[in-house]
Design a protein around this motif. Structure first.
Motif, PDB file in Angstrom:
ATOM      1  N   ASP A   1       0.745  -1.253   0.072  1.00  0.00           N
ATOM      2  CA  ASP A   1       0.137   0.144   0.129  1.00  0.00           C
ATOM      3  C   ASP A   1       1.004   1.246   0.053  1.00  0.00           C
ATOM      4  N   ASN A   2       1.904   1.280   0.824  1.00  0.00           N
ATOM      5  CA  ASN A   2       2.840   2.198   0.784  1.00  0.00           C
ATOM      6  C   ASN A   2       3.473   2.575  -0.618  1.00  0.00           C
ATOM      7  N   VAL A   3       3.950   1.416  -1.175  1.00  0.00           N
ATOM      8  CA  VAL A   3       4.519   1.633  -2.516  1.00  0.00           C
ATOM      9  C   VAL A   3       3.423   2.104  -3.733  1.00  0.00           C
ATOM     10  N   LEU A   4       2.304   1.699  -3.380  1.00  0.00           N
ATOM     11  CA  LEU A   4       1.197   2.070  -4.358  1.00  0.00           C
ATOM     12  C   LEU A   4       0.788   3.357  -4.440  1.00  0.00           C
ATOM     13  N   LYS A   5       1.034   4.110  -2.986  1.00  0.00           N
ATOM     14  CA  LYS A   5       0.639   5.544  -2.995  1.00  0.00           C
ATOM     15  C   LYS A   5       1.560   6.492  -3.588  1.00  0.00           C
ATOM     16  N   ILE A   6       2.846   6.210  -3.583  1.00  0.00           N
ATOM     17  CA  ILE A   6       3.720   6.753  -4.279  1.00  0.00           C
ATOM     18  C   ILE A   6       3.622   6.683  -5.815  1.00  0.00           C
ATOM     19  N   ASN A   7       3.246   5.702  -6.331  1.00  0.00           N
ATOM     20  CA  ASN A   7       3.098   5.320  -7.575  1.00  0.00           C
ATOM     21  C   ASN A   7       1.675   5.896  -8.091  1.00  0.00           C
ATOM     22  N   GLU A   8       0.862   6.143  -7.119  1.00  0.00           N
ATOM     23  CA  GLU A   8      -0.375   6.752  -7.704  1.00  0.00           C
ATOM     24  C   GLU A   8      -0.044   8.138  -7.894  1.00  0.00           C
ATOM     25  N   PHE A   9       0.570   8.644  -7.302  1.00  0.00           N
ATOM     26  CA  PHE A   9       1.306  10.153  -7.362  1.00  0.00           C
ATOM     27  C   PHE A   9       1.925  10.293  -8.855  1.00  0.00           C
ATOM     28  N   ALA A  10       2.709   9.439  -9.094  1.00  0.00           N
ATOM     29  CA  ALA A  10       3.736   9.172 -10.254  1.00  0.00           C
ATOM     30  C   ALA A  10       2.718   9.136 -11.574  1.00  0.00           C
ATOM     31  N   ILE A  11       1.784   8.126 -11.452  1.00  0.00           N
ATOM     32  CA  ILE A  11       1.263   8.015 -12.774  1.00  0.00           C
ATOM     33  C   ILE A  11      -0.182   8.743 -12.901  1.00  0.00           C
ATOM     34  N   SER A  12      -0.358   9.470 -11.916  1.00  0.00           N
ATOM     35  CA  SER A  12      -1.925  10.074 -12.109  1.00  0.00           C
ATOM     36  C   SER A  12      -2.858   9.349 -12.910  1.00  0.00           C
ATOM     37  N   GLY A  13      -3.336   8.310 -12.530  1.00  0.00           N
ATOM     38  CA  GLY A  13      -4.433   7.585 -12.845  1.00  0.00           C
ATOM     39  C   GLY A  13      -4.090   6.579 -14.331  1.00  0.00           C
ATOM     40  N   CYS A  14      -2.624   6.677 -14.969  1.00  0.00           N
ATOM     41  CA  CYS A  14      -2.712   6.154 -16.313  1.00  0.00           C
ATOM     42  C   CYS A  14      -2.367   4.641 -15.808  1.00  0.00           C
ATOM     43  N   MET A  15      -3.076   3.832 -15.498  1.00  0.00           N
ATOM     44  CA  MET A  15      -3.000   2.255 -15.332  1.00  0.00           C
ATOM     45  C   MET A  15      -3.112   1.594 -16.533  1.00  0.00           C
ATOM     46  N   PRO A  16      -2.588   0.363 -16.574  1.00  0.00           N
ATOM     47  CA  PRO A  16      -2.473  -0.406 -17.909  1.00  0.00           C
ATOM     48  C   PRO A  16      -3.988  -0.722 -18.065  1.00  0.00           C
ATOM     49  N   ASN A  17      -4.218  -1.113 -19.491  1.00  0.00           N
ATOM     50  CA  ASN A  17      -5.673  -1.738 -19.596  1.00  0.00           C
ATOM     51  C   ASN A  17      -5.653  -3.174 -19.410  1.00  0.00           C
ATOM     52  N   LEU A  18      -4.239  -3.695 -19.762  1.00  0.00           N
ATOM     53  CA  LEU A  18      -4.114  -5.059 -19.401  1.00  0.00           C
ATOM     54  C   LEU A  18      -2.709  -5.779 -18.927  1.00  0.00           C
ATOM     55  N   THR A  19      -2.600  -6.378 -17.960  1.00  0.00           N
ATOM     56  CA  THR A  19      -1.136  -6.674 -17.438  1.00  0.00           C
ATOM     57  C   THR A  19      -1.284  -8.413 -17.757  1.00  0.00           C
TER      58      THR A  19
END
Ligand code: TMP
Length: 208
Positions: free
Chosen positions: A114-132
């Motif tokens: 969850d901690n690492v997710l938080k800093i990455n949410e800041f980094a990617i500002s919503g641009c998640m993959p459509n598929l992994t």
């Protein structure tokens, strides 16, 4: 954004890079516009950050520093390369993305997913993959593959203990449970042609 953002994930030696190149050729031959890229890296600034993160001399690097550097490289790569390509309607196939940080830094390094997710949410500002696509392989087989590959340079993360690499796989398994709609698993113990076939089946079914 009109494009498709596909990321490939897995432990060391899972065969993502080889499969990705074949997938790119395949979809280009079908008339699609495809961009292949990788993390950390893919553009000049992020390749420079990659050098710092993976340099074998940097054994004193703190876990949080490592996580922040991966997130910084990710941010720049997204802004300069991935987002523009997606805006042009292209398929972007990226060798590793946010799930690597969640599995390696969040779980295996013990920083907390969850901690690492938080800093990455800041980094990617919503641009998640459509598929992994997750390349599932026994970590021992993966490590033996990279050790046999003379052309591959061993980096700082490759040199981690077997326990670390085992935890990376455990981390990925947690992510498969957390994101069942986005992350799809393939059997990466098979031949490269079979691996590509499985990826193609998933991509065509999910997205095209
Ligand atoms: P590569 O060898 O697949 O190019 O990846 C470089 C190494 O960096 C690999 O050991 C996985 C690791 N990594 C992380 O620990 N966190 C990340 O966010 C990324 C993208 C890679």
């Amino acid at each position: 954004m009109n494009g498709l953002f596909i990321t490939l994930e897995g432990a060391e030696g899972a065969g993502k890079t080889t499969a990705a190149k074949k997938l790119v050729d395949l979809y280009i031959s079908l008339g699609k516009q495809v961009v292949f890229t990788r993390e950390p890296g893919g553009i000049e600034i992020s390749e420079q950050i990659r050098e710092i993160i993976l340099c074998n001399n940097n054994t004193s690097m703190d876990g949080r520093t490592e996580a922040l550097l991966y997130a910084a490289a990710r941010r720049q790569h997204l802004v300069e390369k991935v987002i523009p390509a997606l805006e042009q309607g292209k398929i972007v196939i990226c060798d590793r993305f946010i799930d690597s940080s969640l599995a390696y830094q969040g779980y295996a390094r013990g920083l907390g997913i969850d901690n690492v997710l938080k800093i990455n949410e800041f980094a990617i500002s919503g641009c998640m993959p459509n598929l992994t696509i997750y390349f599932d392989i026994d970590y021992k087989i993966g490590l033996s593959r990279i050790n046999k590959d003379n052309k591959r340079e061993q980096n700082r993360l490759d040199l981690e203990s077997e326990i670390f690499h085992k935890s990376v796989v455990e981390g990925y398994n947690l992510l498969l449970d957390k994101y069942p709609n986005r992350i799809k698993k393939i059997d990466a113990n098979m031949s490269i042609d079979k691996v590509v076939e499985q990826c193609r089946f998933i991509i065509d079914k999910e997205l095209l």
